[in-house]
Design a protein around this motif. Sequence first.
Motif, short mmCIF file in Angstrom:
data_model
loop_
_atom_site.label_atom_id
_atom_site.label_comp_id
_atom_site.label_asym_id
_atom_site.label_seq_id
_atom_site.Cartn_x
_atom_site.Cartn_y
_atom_site.Cartn_z
N ALA A 1 28.83 -11.17 -30.71
CA ALA A 1 28.02 -11.82 -31.75
C ALA A 1 26.58 -12.04 -31.29
O ALA A 1 25.78 -12.63 -32.02
CB ALA A 1 28.66 -13.15 -32.15
N THR B 1 30.29 -18.22 -33.37
CA THR B 1 28.94 -18.20 -33.92
C THR B 1 28.11 -19.37 -33.42
O THR B 1 26.94 -19.21 -33.08
CB THR B 1 29.00 -18.25 -35.46
N GLN C 1 25.49 -14.05 -29.05
CA GLN C 1 25.20 -15.45 -28.74
C GLN C 1 25.17 -15.74 -27.24
O GLN C 1 24.95 -16.87 -26.83
CB GLN C 1 26.17 -16.38 -29.47
N TRP D 1 21.19 -20.21 -34.39
CA TRP D 1 21.50 -20.67 -35.73
C TRP D 1 20.83 -22.01 -36.01
O TRP D 1 20.69 -22.84 -35.13
CB TRP D 1 23.01 -20.82 -35.91
N ARG E 1 35.80 -17.74 -35.66
CA ARG E 1 34.50 -17.19 -36.03
C ARG E 1 33.40 -18.27 -35.91
O ARG E 1 32.34 -18.02 -35.38
CB ARG E 1 34.61 -16.64 -37.46
#
Lengths: 306, 306
Positions: free
Chosen positions: B290, A216, B292, B145, A212
Motif C-alpha cells: 500500500a 492503510t 505506507q 492520509w 484494509r
Amino acid sequence: MSVIYDRVALIGLGLIASSMFWAMKRKGLAGEVTGYARSDATRETARRIGLCDHVYDSAAEAVAGADLVVLCVPVGVMGQVAADIAPHLKPGATVTDVGSVKRDVIDSVGPHLPENVHFIPGHPLAGTEHSGPESGFAELFDQRWCLLVPVEGSDRAAVDRLRQLWEGIGSNVQEMEADHHDLVLAVTSHAPHLIAYTMVGVADDLSRVTDREVITYSAAGFRDFTRIAASDPTMWRDVFLSNKDATLEILGRFTEELFALQRAIRTGDGDHLHDYFTRTRAIRRGIIEAGQDTDAPDFGRKKSGP
Amino acid sequence: MSVIYDRVALIGLGLIASSMFWAMKRKGLAGEVTGYARSDATRETARRIGLCDHVYDSAAEAVAGADLVVLCVPVGVMGQVAADIAPHLKPGATVTDVGSVKRDVIDSVGPHLPENVHFIPGHPLAGTEHSGPESGFAELFDQRWCLLVPVEGSDRAAVDRLRQLWEGIGSNVQEMEADHHDLVLAVTSHAPHLIAYTMVGVADDLSRVTDREVITYSAAGFRDFTRIAASDPTMWRDVFLSNKDATLEILGRFTEELFALQRAIRTGDGDHLHDYFTRTRAIRRGIIEAGQDTDAPDFGRKKSGP
Ligand SMILES: NC(=O)c1ccc[n+]([C@@H]2O[C@H](COP(=O)([O-])OP(=O)(O)OC[C@H]3O[C@@H](n4cnc5c(N)ncnc54)[C@H](OP(=O)(O)O)[C@@H]3O)[C@@H](O)[C@H]2O)c1
Ligand SMILES: NC(=O)c1ccc[n+]([C@@H]2O[C@H](COP(=O)([O-])OP(=O)(O)OC[C@H]3O[C@@H](n4cnc5c(N)ncnc54)[C@H](OP(=O)(O)O)[C@@H]3O)[C@@H](O)[C@H]2O)c1
C-alpha cells in the motif's frame, strides 16, 4: 587485514551466515569459507550467488578441516546440528554460534562436542526483518555489538582470535555471562518482539476494524511494530521456547506496568501518565548518543510510493 | 496550484502546524498565514525562522479575518482554545483541527463555536517523534492520509475546500465517522504508543540490567520502541485521557492475546507461536504494497557513528 582463520565453515546459510560471509570477504579474514544448509533450494541459491567458496551437501563435509565452525541455524536445532558435526571436527578447531539465546545453546551444544575443540558461544546484535541466503550484506555488523559468552575453561587465545574475527567483521566485541546475556536480550529484544507480534495479531483479529484499514492507516506508530512482527517465525518460536524464564519474567513486569498505566487512563490520572512518558525519553537520548540509532525523524526512512 | 484560502490561522505552532505552514508555502495554497502559540519562547522562535507571515501575541488577533482556522494544540486544551477564539471568528470561516482524537474534540470544541462558522474536524496521519516549531518540514504529509470527520450538518462545499487544501499539502484525504476514527486510531497508533512507553519504562526500571546495558544493546528491536516512546508526553497524555474507552478496549484485547502467547511459551506450544508469527507477516506485506512503508531492511536507516 590478514587472514584470521584459514578455513571457516558456516552451517546454516541465512541472513546472519550470508552477512558474515560478505563481511569476511570484504576484509579477507578467512582463507576459504565452506557452507551447508538443510534444503537443496538454499544450497542452490547459495551456489548461484557465490555465497561461500564451496557449498557442500552435508554438514560433515563442510566442517571437515575447518579451523572455525559457525552454527548459524535457529537455536532449537543447534543441539542436533552439533551432534551431526561432532565426529567430523578437526582437533583444535573452534566452534561458535550466533544464536539469540545463550544458556540453552550451551546446554544443548556443549555435551556433543569433543574435548579437543574450543566451544565459544557468541551472538551478534544485528539483524533485519528479512531472512534467507539472499538477505545478507557485508555492512550488517558494522558498529554493532557482538557478545561472546565463553564457557568454563574456554581457551583465552581461542577467544581472542574469535574476537579478532568479529572486530574485523566490523563489530564491537564484549564478553558476557550466559544467564545475564539471556536477561539483557529478553529486555532489549525478545519481549519487544513478542509484544509487537501480539499487537499486530490483535489488529488482524479485530472485527470492527478491517485489515484494509489497519494497513492503510498504519503510519501512526503501528507500522514499526509490523516490521518487527515480520521476522522469521521459526527463529522466533525457538527464541521464546529456549529463553522461556527470562522472557516470562520480563513480560510479567511489562503487564504489571501496563496495568498501572491502564488504571491511570481509567481514573484520569494525567500526572502519572505524563511522568512516565517523560522518564522514557531519557533512554532514547542515551541510545542516540551511544551511536546505536539515528536521530533523523522517523528513522530517516524514505517514503515509498504506492 | 492556486490559493485555496486567503487567510489561514494556525493556533499552536508545533510539529504539525509548522509542517502545514511549509507545505502550504511550497504550493502557494494560502494567501497569508498567521500564527499564535502559548509561550513567548515559541512565538519568538517562529518569528526567527519565518514560521508564519505574522505571529500574534494572542489567539484572538491571529484568527481575526481568517477564512480557515486550524487548531494545532494538544487535544486536552482544544476546548479552551475554542472558547478563547470563538468571539473573534469571521462569519463563514471554517474551523478545523489536527487532533489525534476526534469524538472528544468534537464534544469539547463544538459547543463553543458560533452557528455561522463551519466546524470540520480533521486528523493528518503523519508525525514524527520530534515536536516544537523547529521540527516541521514540508514533506511530512506527502502520500500520508488525512482523515476528515465532518459533523452533523457540515457544509459540503466547506468540506470539499478543506479536502482540496490537504490534497495540495500532499495528503490523500478520506472521510470517516468520529467513533470509528477513534477505534481505528486506538489500534494503529494509541495502543502501540502506550505499549512502547510501557516497555521502555520496564527496561529503565529493572535493577538487574543497567540503563547503560539497555542503551548499548538496544539494537535488537527495543530501539524502535524507544523512538515511539520519545514522543511528546503532553500530547500523549491528552490522547489517552481523551480516547479512554477505545484505548482500554484495545489494550484489553492485547493483554488477552499476550497471556495466550505467554501460556504457549510456558507450556512449550511451539505450533501456537509459529502459527501466530506467520499470520502477522501478511499485514506487513500489505503495508508495503500500500506504499505506507519502505521494504528496505531496518527501514533503510543509516548507521550513526558514536
Ligand atoms: N535475524 C536476526 O535478526 C538475528 C540476529 C542475531 C542472531 N540471530 C540468530 O542467528 C541464527 C540464524 O538466523 P538467521 O536470521 O540467519 O536465519 P535464516 O535467515 O532463517 O537462516 C536460517 C538457516 O538455518 C538453516 N537451517 C534451519 N534448520 C536447519 C537444520 N535443522 N539443519 C541445518 N540447517 C538448518 C536454514 O536452512 P534452509 O534455508 O535450508 O531451511 C537457513 O539456511 C538464529 O539462531 C538466530 O537466533 C538472528
Ligand atoms: N506529533 C504527531 O505525531 C501528531 C500527528 C498527528 C496529529 N497530532 C496532533 O496535533 C496536535 C499538535 O501536535 P504537535 O505534534 O504539533 O505538538 P507540539 O509540537 O508539541 O506543538 C504543540 C503546540 O501547541 C501549543 N499549545 C499547547 N498548549 C496550548 C494552549 N493551552 N494554548 C495555546 N497553545 C498551546 C504549544 O505552544 P508552546 O510551544 O508555547 O507550549 C505548541 O506550539 C495535537 O493535538 C496532536 O494530537 C500530532
